[in-house]
Scaffold this active site. Sequence first.
Site, mmCIF file in Angstrom:
data_model
loop_
_atom_site.group_PDB
_atom_site.id
_atom_site.type_symbol
_atom_site.label_atom_id
_atom_site.label_comp_id
_atom_site.label_asym_id
_atom_site.label_seq_id
_atom_site.Cartn_x
_atom_site.Cartn_y
_atom_site.Cartn_z
ATOM 1 N N HIS A 147 -4.271 0.405 10.909
ATOM 2 C CA HIS A 147 -5.541 -0.285 11.105
ATOM 3 C C HIS A 147 -5.939 -0.152 12.572
ATOM 4 C CE1 HIS A 147 -3.438 -2.947 7.892
ATOM 5 N NE2 HIS A 147 -3.962 -1.865 7.329
ATOM 6 N N GLU A 184 0.814 -1.224 0.000
ATOM 7 C CA GLU A 184 0.000 0.000 0.000
ATOM 8 C C GLU A 184 0.850 1.279 0.000
ATOM 9 O OE1 GLU A 184 -4.174 -0.536 1.769
ATOM 10 O OE2 GLU A 184 -2.805 -1.140 3.376
HETATM 11 MN MN MN Z 1 -3.771 -1.235 5.218
#
Ligand code: MN
Length: 257
Positions: free
Chosen positions: A120, A99
Site C-alpha cells: 500500500h 490477500e
Molecule cells: Mn492490500
Amino acid sequence: MPARISHVVLVGCCLALGTAQAQAPDPQLIDDLAAANRILFDQGVVDGFGHISARHDKDPGRFLLSRNMAPALVTAADILEYDVDSKPIDPQGRGVYLERFIHGEIYRARPDVKAIVHSHSPGVIPFSVTPVGLKPIYHMAAFLAVGVPVFEIRNTAGGAGDLLVSSNALGRALAATLADKPVVLMRGHGSVAVGNSVRQVVFRAVYTETNARLQAEALKLGPVTYLSEAEAAKMAPALDGQLARPWELWKRKALGQ
Ligand code: MN
C-alpha cells in the site's frame, strides 16, 4: 505385459520419490525472502501491511510467503509454502494473509514471474484514483514504460464489497489486469509488482514508489517529459544488471549489519 506393468510401477515410484525430494526450497531463497520483507519495510514500501512472495525454486506449482504478520518482523521460520490455489501446504495452526490469492493467481497466470510484492506504498495511491497514468519520470523506473494498468475491483464479480483481493476469482481478475506488465495499481488500495527474482521485484517495488512521488512533484511544476519508449527499452536491461548493488546495501541496512 508384466514387464510393462512393472515399468509403470517403477516410474510411478520414482516420480513420487522425486516429488518428495523436490519439496524443500533452497534455504538461500528462504533467507532472501525473509531479508526482502525487512528491506521493503526499511525502504518504506510496506508498513504493518503488505507482503512479498517467491515462487518455489524446485516446484513451480508452489510459492513461499510469510504467515500473517508485519513484514519487518518476518524471519525464515515464518515462511510457509502455498499451492497456486493459495492454500497453505502445512500451516501448523499459523494464520495466513487474507490477500494471498494475489500471489497464487499471478504465479498461475505468469510462468515468467518468480517473485511478487503487494503493498500500500502511499506514493502510488494518487495514480490509482485519478486518470493520471503512472509513467517513468526517471531512468531508475524505466521498467514502467511498458504501461501501468489500474485494477478496478468494482468491475469484478464478487468485488462489490471491500477492496481486498480475498478470493481466487478476485486474484484471477487482478492477474488479468496485470497481464504481461511488471506493475499493476489497485484503485484506492495499493499496487503489485512482479519480477523474475526476489531482488528484481524488491528493486521494482522501491523504484515504483519513488517514481510515483517524483512524478507527483513534477506534475505540480508543469508539463513533464517522461522517458521515451526507446530510452526505457535500453535502460531497463541495464538496471537488471545492477540489482546486486542496491540489494547488498538495503539488506545490510535493514538487517542492521
Ligand atoms: Mn492490500
